[in-house]
Scaffold this motif. Structure first.
Motif, PDB file in Angstrom:
ATOM      1  N   PRO A 376       0.806  -1.233   0.000  1.00 32.76           N
ATOM      2  CA  PRO A 376       0.000   0.000   0.000  1.00 32.76           C
ATOM      3  C   PRO A 376       0.835   1.278   0.000  1.00 32.76           C
ATOM      4  CG  PRO A 376      -0.926  -1.597   1.528  1.00 32.76           C
ATOM      5  CD  PRO A 376       0.388  -2.160   1.077  1.00 32.76           C
ATOM      6  N   LEU A 377       2.105   1.194   0.407  1.00 33.56           N
ATOM      7  CA  LEU A 377       2.937   2.391   0.427  1.00 33.56           C
ATOM      8  C   LEU A 377       3.149   2.956  -0.975  1.00 33.56           C
ATOM      9  CD1 LEU A 377       4.541   4.295   2.258  1.00 33.56           C
ATOM     10  CD2 LEU A 377       6.542   2.820   1.930  1.00 33.56           C
ATOM     11  N   LEU A 378       3.142   2.096  -1.991  1.00 31.54           N
ATOM     12  CA  LEU A 378       3.285   2.578  -3.363  1.00 31.54           C
ATOM     13  C   LEU A 378       2.144   3.529  -3.718  1.00 31.54           C
ATOM     14  CD1 LEU A 378       4.729   2.536  -6.097  1.00 31.54           C
ATOM     15  CD2 LEU A 378       3.383   0.517  -6.700  1.00 31.54           C
ATOM     16  N   GLU A 379       0.956   3.216  -3.233  1.00 34.49           N
ATOM     17  CA  GLU A 379      -0.197   4.075  -3.511  1.00 34.49           C
ATOM     18  C   GLU A 379      -0.035   5.441  -2.849  1.00 34.49           C
ATOM     19  OE1 GLU A 379      -3.197   1.557  -1.921  1.00 34.49           O
ATOM     20  OE2 GLU A 379      -2.682  -0.066  -3.311  1.00 34.49           O
ATOM     21  N   LYS A 380       0.597   5.459  -1.674  1.00 36.05           N
ATOM     22  CA  LYS A 380       0.841   6.745  -1.006  1.00 36.05           C
ATOM     23  C   LYS A 380       1.780   7.613  -1.831  1.00 36.05           C
ATOM     24  CE  LYS A 380       0.046   6.233   3.938  1.00 36.05           C
ATOM     25  NZ  LYS A 380       0.659   6.446   5.273  1.00 36.05           N
ATOM     26  N   TRP A 381       2.858   7.012  -2.340  1.00 41.48           N
ATOM     27  CA  TRP A 381       3.785   7.761  -3.188  1.00 41.48           C
ATOM     28  C   TRP A 381       3.066   8.281  -4.433  1.00 41.48           C
ATOM     29  CZ3 TRP A 381       8.690   9.463  -2.496  1.00 41.48           C
ATOM     30  CH2 TRP A 381       9.432   8.933  -1.440  1.00 41.48           C
ATOM     31  N   ALA A 382       2.237   7.441  -5.030  1.00 40.30           N
ATOM     32  CA  ALA A 382       1.563   7.822  -6.272  1.00 40.30           C
ATOM     33  C   ALA A 382       0.519   8.908  -6.053  1.00 40.30           C
ATOM     34  CB  ALA A 382       0.911   6.594  -6.907  1.00 40.30           C
ATOM     35  N   SER A 383      -0.023   8.997  -4.847  1.00 36.93           N
ATOM     36  CA  SER A 383      -1.111   9.947  -4.600  1.00 36.93           C
ATOM     37  C   SER A 383      -0.646  11.294  -4.063  1.00 36.93           C
ATOM     38  CB  SER A 383      -2.125   9.332  -3.621  1.00 36.93           C
ATOM     39  OG  SER A 383      -1.517   9.060  -2.371  1.00 36.93           O
TER      40      SER A 383
END
Length: 449
Positions: A376-383
């Motif tokens: 889920p951390l990838l989604e934080k970077w992307a958002s």
């Protein structure tokens, strides 16, 4: 109906050190010299462009130049919306694919300010195979593919670089995509034999750090056994200059209060051949992971101003202004902001940032079978979205900063603003000086010819 115009919100006007009037547009990157006799006329155009009459050739030339440079834009254009589009299209473009690969976390140096802990972790054959399989699948539809080697000290695992580098080149040839690789190294192991083996793997760029003249550099960046490193690094750089003239050389200088005064000495002792072709940039030492009391460095009151001053001195010493220190429009601040760029650790873990490689920083991992699983951390970077920040949204420097480093936003830390207006104008002044110096060289050459 005739078009209506307005002044760009991202215009800057200032004077260079020699009194030359300069104009910069952060949206287009246009840097213009305004002649003394045209200064008032330019201001009249920008103040009320729709009432201005271009009734002479000179006035028409000024109008066209302001329009071409982005200082004057169509009235209906929403520049903030253009920036958002530039950001979204750039960050989530899948035509390009980039990896920063760390084949080992070990290092043969013990730099006084290093944030790494040097665990004895190196890449195993099954991880190499998994990366190759993943890359083969991931590059099916890309137009460009670039690999950068990082560490630790990547040349400690030169065998991995050779094996994977050869595989990546073959994959790119099969896919018909543009390929190249670069390496960030301390330079100590970059001898002639390694240079000769790296060049055929499409080596495009080498970055090496020197922190001052020999005695200063050796105190800050010694070998693990305490011995100095400057002379060997310089010998290797001279060999790189001789054996691979097509490879771009970037010199990085890390500074704090303890070595700042010695950096100009470094600029003067480097061979003229390196000065003529190497780019150089400067970074102040700051703490991401450690307390300043644990580091053998001292903070500076105004590091951005120090960088601008060092840039000027380097230009006067015949170095080129490196792109790493340029000011101009960008889609995003850093490689970590781009969806299709990853840091690959020696165990196959995926990260977004080379200074965020702790277990809790993992955004995914690659299996030996070449499958990538994300967290889920990838989604934080992307958002991360700098346009949600009111201060950034209203800042005139937004096109050249795009909100700065995303890492604090991802981890809920205080935002760090990397633009200091006075220092930014000093850097633009330095770009002007470089153009002026290059023009003088060309003029001298034309006379000689």
């Amino acid at each position: 109906m005739d078009k209506r115009y307005k002044q760009s919100r991202y215009n800057f006007f200032f004077d260079a050190e020699d009194g030359t009037h300069l104009a910069f547009n952060a949206m287009s990157g246009g840097l213009a010299i305004i002649e003394d006799g045209n200064r008032d006329e330019v201001q009249r155009i920008l103040a009320d462009p729709n009432s201005y009459r271009s009734d002479t050739e000179e006035k028409k030339r000024l109008w066209d130049s302001l329009l071409k440079g982005g200082f004057l834009i169509e009235k209906e254009r929403d520049e903030l919306a253009v920036l958002k589009m530039r950001n979204r299209v750039g960050r989530f473009n899948t035509d390009s694919f980039g990896l920063i690969i760390m084949p080992t976390l070990q290092c043969n140096f013990r730099c006084v300010y290093c944030y790494e802990s040097f665990p004895n972790i190196s890449m195993k054959p099954e991880i190499e195979e998994g990366i190759v399989r993943w890359v083969r699948e991931r590059t099916r539809f890309v137009k460009t593919f670039h690999v950068s080697w990082f560490g630790g000290e990547p040349l400690l695992r030169f065998d991995v670089i050779k094996r994977l580098g050869s595989e990546f080149k073959k994959i790119a040839e099969d896919r018909g995509c543009q390929y190249g690789m670069s390496i960030t190294t301390n330079g100590y192991l970059l001898d002639e034999e390694k240079i000769k083996q790296l060049v055929p793997l499409d080596l495009q760029r080498v970055q090496v750090t020197l922190d001052g003249p020999p005695e200063v550099h050796d105190r800050r960046r010694p070998l693990a056994n305490g011995r100095g490193t400057f002379n060997q690094i310089l010998e290797n750089l001279v060999a790189l200059d001789r054996l691979a003239p097509q490879v771009h050389i970037t010199l990085r200088v890390n500074f704090d209060k303890t070595n700042l005064m010695y950096v100009p000495q470094l600029l003067h002792i480097l061979p003229q051949g390196l000065r003529d072709r190497a780019g150089i940039y400067f970074r102040h030492v700051f703490s991401y992971h450690r307390n300043w009391s644990d580091m053998k460095c001292e903070k500076l009151a105004n590091p951005s101003q120090n960088i601008a001053e060092l840039q000027k001195k380097s230009i006067m010493s015949d170095f080129r202004h490196d792109p790493a220190d340029s000011i101009g429009p960008m889609a995003a601040y850093c490689y970590a902001d781009y969806w299709n760029r990853f840091v690959v650790g020696p165990e196959g873990n995926l990260y977004k940032c080379t200074v965020a490689i702790e277990p809790g920083d993992r955004v995914g991992y690659i299996t030996p079978h070449g499958k990538a699983h994300t967290t889920p951390l990838l989604e934080k970077w992307a958002s991360v979205d700098p346009f949600e920040d009111e201060e950034c949204r209203n800042c005139k420097w937004l096109p050249v900063c795009m909100g700065g480093c995303s890492r604090p936003r991802v981890y809920g830390e205080a935002k760090v603003c990397f633009i200091e207006q006075g220092a930014a104008k000093e850097q633009l002044n330095n770009i002007y000086w470089q153009f002026k110096k290059e023009a003088q060289k060309l003029a001298a050459l034309s006379v000689a010819l």
